[in-house]
Design a protein around this motif. Structure first.
Motif, PDB file in Angstrom:
ATOM      1  N   GLN A  33      41.304   1.125 -12.249  1.00  0.00           N
ATOM      2  CA  GLN A  33      40.313   0.366 -11.421  1.00  0.00           C
ATOM      3  C   GLN A  33      40.273  -0.704 -10.397  1.00  0.00           C
ATOM      4  OE1 GLN A  33      37.288   1.795 -12.205  1.00  0.00           O
ATOM      5  NE2 GLN A  33      38.000   3.514 -14.018  1.00  0.00           N
ATOM      6  N   SER A  34      41.109  -1.212 -11.011  1.00  0.00           N
ATOM      7  CA  SER A  34      41.540  -2.493  -9.814  1.00  0.00           C
ATOM      8  C   SER A  34      41.766  -1.752  -8.315  1.00  0.00           C
ATOM      9  CB  SER A  34      42.534  -3.059 -10.104  1.00  0.00           C
ATOM     10  OG  SER A  34      42.825  -3.676 -11.158  1.00  0.00           O
ATOM     11  N   VAL A  35      43.038  -0.832  -8.214  1.00  0.00           N
ATOM     12  CA  VAL A  35      43.196  -0.377  -7.580  1.00  0.00           C
ATOM     13  C   VAL A  35      42.257   0.692  -6.064  1.00  0.00           C
ATOM     14  CG1 VAL A  35      44.860   1.868  -6.829  1.00  0.00           C
ATOM     15  CG2 VAL A  35      45.856  -0.373  -7.950  1.00  0.00           C
ATOM     16  N   ARG A  36      41.161   1.131  -6.984  1.00  0.00           N
ATOM     17  CA  ARG A  36      40.056   1.922  -6.742  1.00  0.00           C
ATOM     18  C   ARG A  36      38.871   0.435  -6.102  1.00  0.00           C
ATOM     19  NH1 ARG A  36      39.046   6.372 -11.398  1.00  0.00           N
ATOM     20  NH2 ARG A  36      41.153   7.375 -11.445  1.00  0.00           N
ATOM     21  N   ARG A  37      39.260  -0.177  -6.641  1.00  0.00           N
ATOM     22  CA  ARG A  37      38.201  -1.230  -6.066  1.00  0.00           C
ATOM     23  C   ARG A  37      38.915  -1.951  -4.853  1.00  0.00           C
ATOM     24  NH1 ARG A  37      37.097  -3.093 -11.002  1.00  0.00           N
ATOM     25  NH2 ARG A  37      38.642  -4.842 -11.639  1.00  0.00           N
ATOM     26  N   LEU A  38      40.186  -2.060  -4.866  1.00  0.00           N
ATOM     27  CA  LEU A  38      40.731  -2.555  -4.003  1.00  0.00           C
ATOM     28  C   LEU A  38      40.898  -1.008  -3.061  1.00  0.00           C
ATOM     29  CD1 LEU A  38      42.431  -5.773  -3.187  1.00  0.00           C
ATOM     30  CD2 LEU A  38      44.294  -3.702  -3.906  1.00  0.00           C
ATOM     31  N   MET A  96      45.682  -6.872 -12.402  1.00  0.00           N
ATOM     32  CA  MET A  96      46.173  -5.999 -12.514  1.00  0.00           C
ATOM     33  C   MET A  96      46.280  -4.659 -11.280  1.00  0.00           C
ATOM     34  SD  MET A  96      49.906  -6.257 -13.302  1.00  0.00           S
ATOM     35  CE  MET A  96      51.192  -5.236 -13.370  1.00  0.00           C
ATOM     36  N   ILE A  97      47.212  -5.047 -10.093  1.00  0.00           N
ATOM     37  CA  ILE A  97      47.380  -4.160  -9.361  1.00  0.00           C
ATOM     38  C   ILE A  97      47.503  -2.962  -9.812  1.00  0.00           C
ATOM     39  CG2 ILE A  97      49.038  -4.647  -8.247  1.00  0.00           C
ATOM     40  CD1 ILE A  97      47.971  -3.892  -5.350  1.00  0.00           C
ATOM     41  N   TYR A  98      47.782  -2.597 -10.866  1.00  0.00           N
ATOM     42  CA  TYR A  98      49.034  -1.431 -11.083  1.00  0.00           C
ATOM     43  C   TYR A  98      47.821  -0.137 -12.179  1.00  0.00           C
ATOM     44  CZ  TYR A  98      52.889  -2.644  -9.057  1.00  0.00           C
ATOM     45  OH  TYR A  98      54.437  -2.821  -8.315  1.00  0.00           O
ATOM     46  N   GLU A  99      46.430  -1.114 -12.864  1.00  0.00           N
ATOM     47  CA  GLU A  99      45.949  -0.524 -13.159  1.00  0.00           C
ATOM     48  C   GLU A  99      45.129   0.464 -12.150  1.00  0.00           C
ATOM     49  OE1 GLU A  99      42.789  -3.845 -14.901  1.00  0.00           O
ATOM     50  OE2 GLU A  99      45.270  -4.412 -16.330  1.00  0.00           O
ATOM     51  N   LYS A 106      37.668  -1.133  -1.075  1.00  0.00           N
ATOM     52  CA  LYS A 106      37.785  -2.410   0.268  1.00  0.00           C
ATOM     53  C   LYS A 106      38.335  -2.355   1.564  1.00  0.00           C
ATOM     54  CE  LYS A 106      36.503  -6.531  -2.972  1.00  0.00           C
ATOM     55  NZ  LYS A 106      37.280  -7.421  -3.807  1.00  0.00           N
TER      56      LYS A 106
END
Lengths: 299, 119
Positions: A6-11, A1-4, A14
């Motif tokens: 952790q995912s945003v940090r990983r993105l 989920m993009i709003y989490e 990248k």
């Protein structure tokens, strides 16, 4: 989920990988930390617009990435780095050369100008067999001359000259093909495809200049093969392939049916040569890093 | 030869130099200080900040200080940036330029009432 977060940090991590290498190595870690700080700050706020913040920071960073790449190109750093490490440039050139050798003739053989995508596919073929082929070949031979030139300077200089002439001839062929096609397409009322005079002149011109391109390429390959053999800088089998490919290419103008064989030899030679140059370029870069290391701690 | 009138600084470079004028800071610290200095009118993104920092490092306006933990934040070690002598001179020259512009505006009685906002 993009709003989490952790995912945003990983993105974001990248996204940072898209910065030029020098920039990324110097400031990438700090940028990531700053992004994490900004995320933490937003989380602590009672009411925050997460999506808007993420969008702003991603767009702003993407613009920064584009700006750094543009600056790198305009300051000539890309060219300097290519010249400093010709191995990677040679590998890319060899792949492009192989693609041009395979794809362009296939389009010429199988394409149909009347198809919806016909003119476009022919334009791609001309681009591949003209400018791409020429630039890749010159880059590859230039890189090779840097490597074995000191052991056989005259032959490698002559090989580079022959390569430039071959490149010029192939660009000329691409221009003739493209101009002819364009004229056919904008004047359908003339039915030029039925004019035997036009057909004879065009075919003769294209075949003649293509033959000249192959002939000069033949000289270049023979000279490189000979220089590689006597200097011992190339594997014997590769030197032999250069010589055989060169001799075949020299006579494509007399026996046009041999063009396919010459192209296949060209694919094998270019890939093999590109890989060799790339490997030696990487080894040299590694060696220069090791040599630099003792002085790196000097004050 | 010293350049008596160095070229004007970009707004980003000016604000970064100003933020570092009273002590060394890490990237996030610079961002926050820029916001405070500009009373929230300038918000600098990471792309602009680090792009400017790279050029300032190359030009010798700032230098990297040691890598250490910020006691007010987490336990991560961060690179701090500090002003160099060249950077301090560039900031002083820019402030002098601003001062001359303000004086000129006052001489011509442009300040403070005739700007577009007041029309």
């Amino acid at each position: 989920m993009i709003y989490e977060p952790q995912s945003v940090r990983r993105l974001y991590k990248k996204l940072l990988a898209l910065y030029p290498r020098g920039f990324r190595e110097r400031l990438g870690e700090s940028m990531e930390q700053t992004f994490n700080d900004l995320c933490n700050e937003r989380k602590q706020q009672a009411e925050y617009r997460w999506a808007g913040f993420v969008l702003w920071i991603f767009v702003e960073t993407a613009v920064g990435i584009i700006r750094e790449h543009v600056l790198l190109i305009t300051e000539g750093a890309t060219m300097k780095s290519m010249l400093a490490n010709p191995g990677s440039a040679a590998l890319i050139s060899s792949i492009l050369l192989a693609v041009a050798f395979i794809v362009a003739p296939l389009i010429y053989l199988l394409g149909n100008l009347r198809d919806a995508m016909g003119p476009f596919s022919y334009a791609v073929a001309d681009f591949l067999y003209g400018p791409v082929w020429a630039a890749s070949l010159v880059t590859l031979v230039f890189a090779l001359r840097e490597r074995i030139g000191p052991r056989a300077p005259r032959r490698m200089s002559l090989a580079l000259l022959a390569t430039v002439l071959a490149a010029g001839a192939m660009i000329a062929v691409a221009c003739i093909r493209s101009a002819n096609r364009h004229y056919h397409l904008i004047h359908p009322e003339l039915h030029l495809e039925n004019s035997s005079t036009v057909l004879i002149v065009w075919t003769t011109l294209v075949a003649g200049v293509t033959g000249a391109g192959w002939h000069f390429l033949g000289w270049a390959l023979v000279l490189i093969g000979s220089a590689g053999w006597t200097s011992g800088q190339l594997p014997r089998v590769l030197s032999m392939l250069y010589l055989v490919g060169g001799i075949v290419s020299l006579f494509v103008y007399l026996l046009p049916a041999m063009e396919g064989n010459a192209a296949m030899l060209g694919v094998v030679i270019s890939i093999w040569q590109g890989l060799l140059l790339w490997k030696s370029g990487s080894a040299e870069a590694q060696a220069s890093l090791i040599q630099l290391e003792p002085g790196a701690f000097d004050s | 030869m010293t350049n008596i009138h160095p070229p004007p600084l970009t707004p980003a470079v000016f604000h970064i130099l100003l933020a570092l004028s009273n002590g060394e800071r890490h990237g996030y610290g610079i961002m926050k200080q820029v916001e405070v200095d500009s009373q929230g009118k300038v918000t600098m993104g990471a792309g602009t900040l680090y792009g400017s920092l790279k050029r300032m490092l190359d030009a010798g306006l700032v230098k990297e200080s040691d890598k250490r933990v910020d006691p007010e934040m987490d336990d991560e070690r961060r690179i701090y940036y500090q002003l160099t002598g060249v950077g301090a001179k560039a900031l002083a020259a820019e402030l002098e330029r601003y001062k001359r512009i303000v004086s000129l505006a006052q001489e011509r009685k442009l300040y403070p009432r005739t700007f577009a906002y007041d029309l």
